[in-house]
Write a protein that holds these residues in place. Structure first.
Motif, PDB file in Angstrom:
ATOM      1  N   THR A 176      15.434   1.487  -0.284  1.00  0.00           N
ATOM      2  CA  THR A 176      15.911   1.286   0.470  1.00  0.00           C
ATOM      3  C   THR A 176      15.195   0.518   2.000  1.00  0.00           C
ATOM      4  O   THR A 176      14.465  -0.750   2.600  1.00  0.00           O
ATOM      5  N   ILE A 177      14.418   1.656   2.237  1.00  0.00           N
ATOM      6  CA  ILE A 177      13.466   2.213   3.303  1.00  0.00           C
ATOM      7  C   ILE A 177      11.709   1.378   2.709  1.00  0.00           C
ATOM      8  O   ILE A 177      11.143   0.123   3.724  1.00  0.00           O
ATOM      9  N   LEU A 194       6.376  -8.957   5.552  1.00  0.00           N
ATOM     10  CA  LEU A 194       6.281 -10.232   4.850  1.00  0.00           C
ATOM     11  C   LEU A 194       6.619 -11.049   5.328  1.00  0.00           C
ATOM     12  O   LEU A 194       6.047 -12.208   6.488  1.00  0.00           O
ATOM     13  N   SER A 195       7.655 -11.081   7.011  1.00  0.00           N
ATOM     14  CA  SER A 195       8.019 -11.811   7.874  1.00  0.00           C
ATOM     15  C   SER A 195       6.911 -12.362   8.776  1.00  0.00           C
ATOM     16  O   SER A 195       6.586 -13.223   9.852  1.00  0.00           O
ATOM     17  N   LEU A 196       6.858 -10.779   9.626  1.00  0.00           N
ATOM     18  CA  LEU A 196       5.641 -11.158   9.947  1.00  0.00           C
ATOM     19  C   LEU A 196       4.235 -11.485   9.478  1.00  0.00           C
ATOM     20  O   LEU A 196       3.382 -12.746  10.766  1.00  0.00           O
ATOM     21  N   LEU A 197       4.074 -11.595   8.121  1.00  0.00           N
ATOM     22  CA  LEU A 197       2.385 -12.547   8.486  1.00  0.00           C
ATOM     23  C   LEU A 197       2.484 -13.760   8.405  1.00  0.00           C
ATOM     24  O   LEU A 197       1.959 -14.532   8.373  1.00  0.00           O
ATOM     25  N   LEU A 252      10.989  -2.351   5.175  1.00  0.00           N
ATOM     26  CA  LEU A 252       9.683  -2.591   5.917  1.00  0.00           C
ATOM     27  C   LEU A 252       8.326  -3.065   4.936  1.00  0.00           C
ATOM     28  O   LEU A 252       8.344  -4.329   5.709  1.00  0.00           O
ATOM     29  N   LEU A 253       9.174  -3.986   3.397  1.00  0.00           N
ATOM     30  CA  LEU A 253       8.161  -5.082   2.704  1.00  0.00           C
ATOM     31  C   LEU A 253       8.427  -6.645   3.563  1.00  0.00           C
ATOM     32  O   LEU A 253       7.750  -7.530   3.839  1.00  0.00           O
ATOM     33  N   ALA A 254       9.880  -6.474   3.627  1.00  0.00           N
ATOM     34  CA  ALA A 254      10.499  -7.540   4.298  1.00  0.00           C
ATOM     35  C   ALA A 254       9.949  -7.541   5.272  1.00  0.00           C
ATOM     36  O   ALA A 254       9.602  -9.166   6.088  1.00  0.00           O
TER      37      ALA A 254
END
Length: 113
Positions: free
Chosen positions: A29-30, A39-42, A34-36
């Protein structure tokens, strides 16, 4: 049967066992969160300032209108529109490049590596 009336092999009983063991689901879950976030920051980094990133963006304009001009006109409608677009010097938004059909198709088609 368990105390809640379900059999030990039922999907509800297995899900309840997994929820009681946070070591199994807490790390995925963590990591997914963190991956989401990454990706949103990129994505946001690429679109945060489109005015500066897309300044003088070259855009190809291909006029493939080969029809006859309308009655009373010297040029066909495609040529008139292309001339109006490329002659606009008041806008700094795009760098229009007028190409013929063959060059435009060649540049827009992916080339094999």
């Amino acid at each position: 049967m368990t105390a809640d009336g379900t059999s030990p092999d039922s999907p509800q009983a297995r899900a309840a066992k997994l929820l009681r063991r946070p070591k199994l689901w807490l790390m995925p879950t963590i990591l997914s969160g963190l991956l989401a976030l990454l990706l949103s920051l990129l994505y946001m980094g690429g679109i945060v300032s489109p005015q500066s990133d897309l300044h003088d963006l070259p855009i190809a304009l291909v006029n493939s209108d080969t029809g006859k001009p309308l009655t009373g006109q010297k040029q066909n409608l495609g040529t008139q529109i292309a001339a109006a677009i490329t002659s606009d010097t008041t806008s700094d938004a795009a760098d229009w490049r007028q190409l013929n059909d063959r060059k435009g198709h060649k540049r827009l088609t992916p080339q094999p590596a």
